[in-house]
Design an enzyme around this catalytic site. Sequence first.
Site, short mmCIF file in Angstrom:
data_model
loop_
_atom_site.label_atom_id
_atom_site.label_comp_id
_atom_site.label_asym_id
_atom_site.label_seq_id
_atom_site.Cartn_x
_atom_site.Cartn_y
_atom_site.Cartn_z
N GLU A 1 109.64 58.81 13.13
CA GLU A 1 110.26 59.11 14.52
C GLU A 1 109.24 59.85 15.65
OE1 GLU A 1 114.23 58.01 14.82
OE2 GLU A 1 113.82 55.40 14.35
N GLU B 1 111.72 50.62 9.59
CA GLU B 1 113.49 50.68 9.52
C GLU B 1 114.25 49.53 10.42
OE1 GLU B 1 115.14 54.37 10.74
OE2 GLU B 1 113.70 55.73 9.43
C1 GLC Z 1 116.27 57.21 12.39
C2 GLC Z 1 116.61 59.22 12.05
C3 GLC Z 1 118.20 58.90 10.74
C4 GLC Z 1 118.58 58.09 11.63
C5 GLC Z 1 118.39 56.79 11.73
C6 GLC Z 1 119.22 55.56 12.64
O1 GLC Z 1 115.68 57.37 11.17
O2 GLC Z 1 116.02 59.74 11.55
O3 GLC Z 1 118.31 59.79 10.41
O4 GLC Z 1 119.68 57.72 10.98
O5 GLC Z 1 117.16 56.72 12.12
O6 GLC Z 1 119.39 55.97 14.09
#
Ligand code: GLC
Length: 381
Positions: free
Chosen positions: A204, A321
Amino acid sequence: MKKKTQRIASTLSFLIFLIVLTNCVPLMLNGDEYDEKTSPQSDGVIKTPKKTVHQEPLSTMATSYQSPTHQEKAYSDIQILRGINLGNALEAPNPGDWGVTIKQEYFQIIREAGFNAVRIPVRFSEHTGMEPTYLINEPFFELVDNVLNWGLGHGLAVILDFHHFSELMEDPIGEMDKFLAIWAQISERYQNFPANLYFELLNEPHHNLNAELWNDLIDKSIAVIRKRNPTRKILVGGVNFSDIDSLYELRLPEDDNLIATFHYYEPFTFTHQGASWELGSSTWLGTLWQGTRSEKREITLAFERAVNWSISNKVPVIIGEFGVINQADPTSRAKWIKFIVQEAERHNLGWLYWVFCSDFGIYDCQNKLWYEGVLDCLFPE
Ligand code: GLC
């Protein structure tokens, strides 16, 4: 007479076929397998997303969408990843600070659940010596070695992700040498590891690390990695927390072994309700995701933008993610996760859920149990 009846019958069946076709085609093109009976989207949701919403007009995107088979082709040499992030462990300031310690047994559990990949976020920047060599602390490196070996030993693809280098986001030019020195060491250490170890340049990118600076750093860091790992898969996300639209700002070097990645947490006030690190997020508690037509459509169109980028740039894309905090309403959470996976699979986008245990987690590491109902959303059938 018989012929005339036959002609009328065939004209009629052709007309019926046309009517059915004109009704079905828009649904097939938009991919909207919507449940017409769903209730309207709830009002009163506070919309202050951290990650920006797309700006491209919807009409352009819908018409420019092409068949997912192109994405399939881009994937011909890699498996479709269905993975999970082992987060809140090695990317905490010190391993264990955030309550998660990665254990060997987790990989067996993950594999048996049906996943074929894990992503390991690591905060390398916190474990180095001083300039100019920025030597990575050996015991920390050994900890990382173990985790990678456990994952690979269980037949999983393992993504080693450089996470939370916040100083680089503050001062991209000042911290550039450290970033490159760290990658030179990772690259050397893992050069003989199997091909299903992938590297991810940086989690990110955001803040002062804008598209121009990031594109420059992508070139430089890939050049460093390629000295020792000429064909290893490297994942690259865009700026602005790697949202989908930042893919369009990436300028990648010519390299057949790059994979682009984006993160998906929309609607942000739903997925991050009550997140301790998001200011004001306690007021989002109670936000639902009901799977209405418009809620689903937003996701479908977003994924189409990612696929279109992939097709035009001939680079495969995965969702590195996506996830929902476990304070959210369980029914909404299950619906959202299920729909994301359904849409990802339909578009041949690999995916990795955020995260294994704690906050956004789907596994209870204390009681050694998957939370009820969530695995079924990730692996329907
Ligand atoms: C990103 C952040 C992580 C967080 C996730 C959800 O990966 O780096 O720390 O928990 O997003 O917000």
